[in-house]
Scaffold this active site. Structure first.
Site, PDB file in Angstrom:
ATOM      1  N   VAL A  30      -7.798  29.684  -9.153  1.00 23.20           N
ATOM      2  CA  VAL A  30      -7.575  29.267  -7.770  1.00 23.20           C
ATOM      3  C   VAL A  30      -6.208  28.596  -7.796  1.00 23.20           C
ATOM      4  O   VAL A  30      -6.077  27.440  -8.179  1.00 23.20           O
ATOM      5  CB  VAL A  30      -8.666  28.297  -7.280  1.00 23.20           C
ATOM      6  CG1 VAL A  30      -8.371  27.839  -5.856  1.00 23.20           C
ATOM      7  CG2 VAL A  30     -10.042  28.959  -7.352  1.00 23.20           C
ATOM      8  N   PRO A  31      -5.143  29.325  -7.436  1.00 25.18           N
ATOM      9  CA  PRO A  31      -3.768  28.901  -7.764  1.00 25.18           C
ATOM     10  C   PRO A  31      -3.195  27.825  -6.839  1.00 25.18           C
ATOM     11  O   PRO A  31      -2.256  28.078  -6.062  1.00 25.18           O
ATOM     12  CB  PRO A  31      -2.985  30.214  -7.656  1.00 25.18           C
ATOM     13  CG  PRO A  31      -3.716  30.979  -6.605  1.00 25.18           C
ATOM     14  CD  PRO A  31      -5.172  30.639  -6.779  1.00 25.18           C
ATOM     15  N   CYS A  32      -3.708  26.612  -6.956  1.00 25.99           N
ATOM     16  CA  CYS A  32      -3.182  25.521  -6.140  1.00 25.99           C
ATOM     17  C   CYS A  32      -1.741  25.189  -6.502  1.00 25.99           C
ATOM     18  O   CYS A  32      -1.040  24.520  -5.737  1.00 25.99           O
ATOM     19  CB  CYS A  32      -4.074  24.290  -6.251  1.00 25.99           C
ATOM     20  SG  CYS A  32      -4.410  23.747  -7.936  1.00 25.99           S
ATOM     21  N   HIS A  33      -1.269  25.695  -7.667  1.00 22.52           N
ATOM     22  CA  HIS A  33       0.126  25.462  -8.045  1.00 22.52           C
ATOM     23  C   HIS A  33       1.095  26.244  -7.158  1.00 22.52           C
ATOM     24  O   HIS A  33       2.294  25.967  -7.167  1.00 22.52           O
ATOM     25  CB  HIS A  33       0.350  25.828  -9.520  1.00 22.52           C
ATOM     26  CG  HIS A  33       0.100  27.273  -9.835  1.00 22.52           C
ATOM     27  ND1 HIS A  33      -1.166  27.776 -10.094  1.00 22.52           N
ATOM     28  CD2 HIS A  33       0.945  28.343  -9.923  1.00 22.52           C
ATOM     29  CE1 HIS A  33      -1.086  29.066 -10.341  1.00 22.52           C
ATOM     30  NE2 HIS A  33       0.187  29.433 -10.233  1.00 22.52           N
ATOM     31  N   ARG A  34       0.577  27.219  -6.387  1.00 22.84           N
ATOM     32  CA  ARG A  34       1.451  28.016  -5.517  1.00 22.84           C
ATOM     33  C   ARG A  34       1.669  27.372  -4.152  1.00 22.84           C
ATOM     34  O   ARG A  34       2.277  27.983  -3.277  1.00 22.84           O
ATOM     35  CB  ARG A  34       0.864  29.425  -5.353  1.00 22.84           C
ATOM     36  CG  ARG A  34       0.854  30.225  -6.643  1.00 22.84           C
ATOM     37  CD  ARG A  34       0.198  31.580  -6.501  1.00 22.84           C
ATOM     38  NE  ARG A  34      -0.024  32.188  -7.816  1.00 22.84           N
ATOM     39  CZ  ARG A  34      -0.870  33.172  -8.050  1.00 22.84           C
ATOM     40  NH1 ARG A  34      -1.587  33.683  -7.054  1.00 22.84           N
ATOM     41  NH2 ARG A  34      -1.026  33.647  -9.276  1.00 22.84           N
TER      42      ARG A  34
END
Length: 361
Positions: free
Chosen positions: A316-320
């Site tokens: 779940v790419p919260c870094h994006r």
């Protein structure tokens, strides 16, 4: 940067040829032995599938590898700083020791100076290096089905209570109190950006976090409460799948994660996390864009909170998610990791698998 390295086939060829061109610039981690080496190491060459390449010794250490005793890849840093050399020698002589700042001071060194030197050379402090080196070995032994005493000895703990205490700081309880019939299994995953902990059931991934994330202990405690203490250590088909997908991600061959996920949050949070998974690798979104995407343009702050509450990193790419002004915003795994992840994903070009992937929950 990780994506600036030559491709792995080129590096593996250089390893086979013991090409001195890369000496001090690239290192190889060997998964079958758990050590990292210079490409010029005289040891027998490993199989291609067991090799992982890094630009720095810090990357090797954070990924869980220990230095080779034949080619001494820590040598240049040690020679550049005699304090580092002495402390590395001391760590090799007593890997089981519970090192403290007082021990460093007793050797005649200023702890704050040592912290800065190790952080600059390796990306972690001397005490972090010593602790991670010990605890990882014990955790892996337990994951492989070993007894608690075997994990303790493998980790170099002469005291059972010290091992229990260190382990409890990570998982919230001593290894002997872990469930013998768990519903959830915790596993240790090595990555180029540091060790991670995965927690999975037989069918879904419930958690994936970097080892040093401050929220990890609380997240594990909540999961334990939800399964009434039935959390154990071990591997499942799910944990093996996410391990393989993470390897492909860091090797630059695929940013698609097909591992089934179990969300632990409100329906609103779930909608935010689904929206995050729609962001292709190599692209970013702002909190306001995410809010608009889920039909709640007035809920930007709530979106930010849900983003921060995500406990399945990378998948779940919260870094994006970045600020509206294009600047990096907070990241539980550290802004340096967020920057690295975004840099890695910029290397995903045509032909690389990077489409969004939804999995039924």
């Amino acid at each position: 940067m990780l994506f600036d390295l030559p491709d792995d086939e080129t590096l593996y060829g250089a390893l086979l040829e013991r090409d001195a061109t890369y000496d001090g610039r690239v290192y190889v981690g060997v998964s079958s032995t758990g050590v990292f080496c210079r490409l010029t190491c005289p040891a027998r060459k490993p199989k291609r599938e067991n090799c992982q390449f890094f630009e720095t010794v810090g990357g090797c250490i954070e990924a869980g590898y220990r230095a080779c005793r034949r080619c001494h890849p820590l040598g240049p840093a040690a020679l550049a700083d005699p304090v580092i050399a002495r402390l590395l020698e001391a760590l090799d002589a007593e890997p089981q020791r519970r090192w403290r700042e007082g021990d460093v001071a007793a050797m005649g060194y200023d702890p704050s100076t040592v912290r800065r030197s190790f952080k600059r050379q390796f990306g972690m402090t001397f005490l972090e290096m010593a602790r991670q080196r010990r605890l990882r070995e014990g955790f892996v032994t337990l994951s492989d089905g070993g007894a608690v005493i075997e994990g303790q000895l493998e980790a170099g703990f002469t005291s059972a209570s010290a091992f229990r205490t260190a382990f409890a700081k990570l998982l919230g309880q001593a290894p002997g109190r872990l469930s013998s019939n768990p519903l959830l299994h915790a596993d240790w995953v090595r990555t180029p950006l540091g060790d991670m902990i995965s927690v999975s059931s037989a069918t879904e991934l419930h958690l994936l976090e970097f080892f040093d994330r401050k929220a990890l202990k609380g997240e594990l405690a909540r999961l334990q409460g939800q399964v009434k203490g039935r959390l154990g250590v071990g591997r499942t088909d799910v944990s093996e799948q996410i391990r393989e997908e993470l390897a492909a991600f860091f090797q630059g061959t695929s940013a698609v994660f097909r591992t089934p996920l179990a969300y632990h949050g409100s329906p609103f949070s779930g909608a935010v996390w689904d929206a995050l998974r729609e962001i292709p690798a190599g692209e970013t979104r702002s909190y306001s864009q995410i809010a608009a995407r889920i039909g709640r343009p007035d809920a930007v702050r709530a979106v930010a909170r849900a983003n921060g509450a995500n406990q399945i990193a990378l998948v779940v790419p919260c870094h994006r998610v970045i600020g509206a002004d294009g600047k990096l915003t907070g990241y539980g795994g550290g802004l340096w990791r967020k920057q690295k992840l975004l840099e890695i994903e910029q290397g995903y070009g045509p032909g690389i698998e990077k489409e969004c992937m939804h999995v039924a929950k």
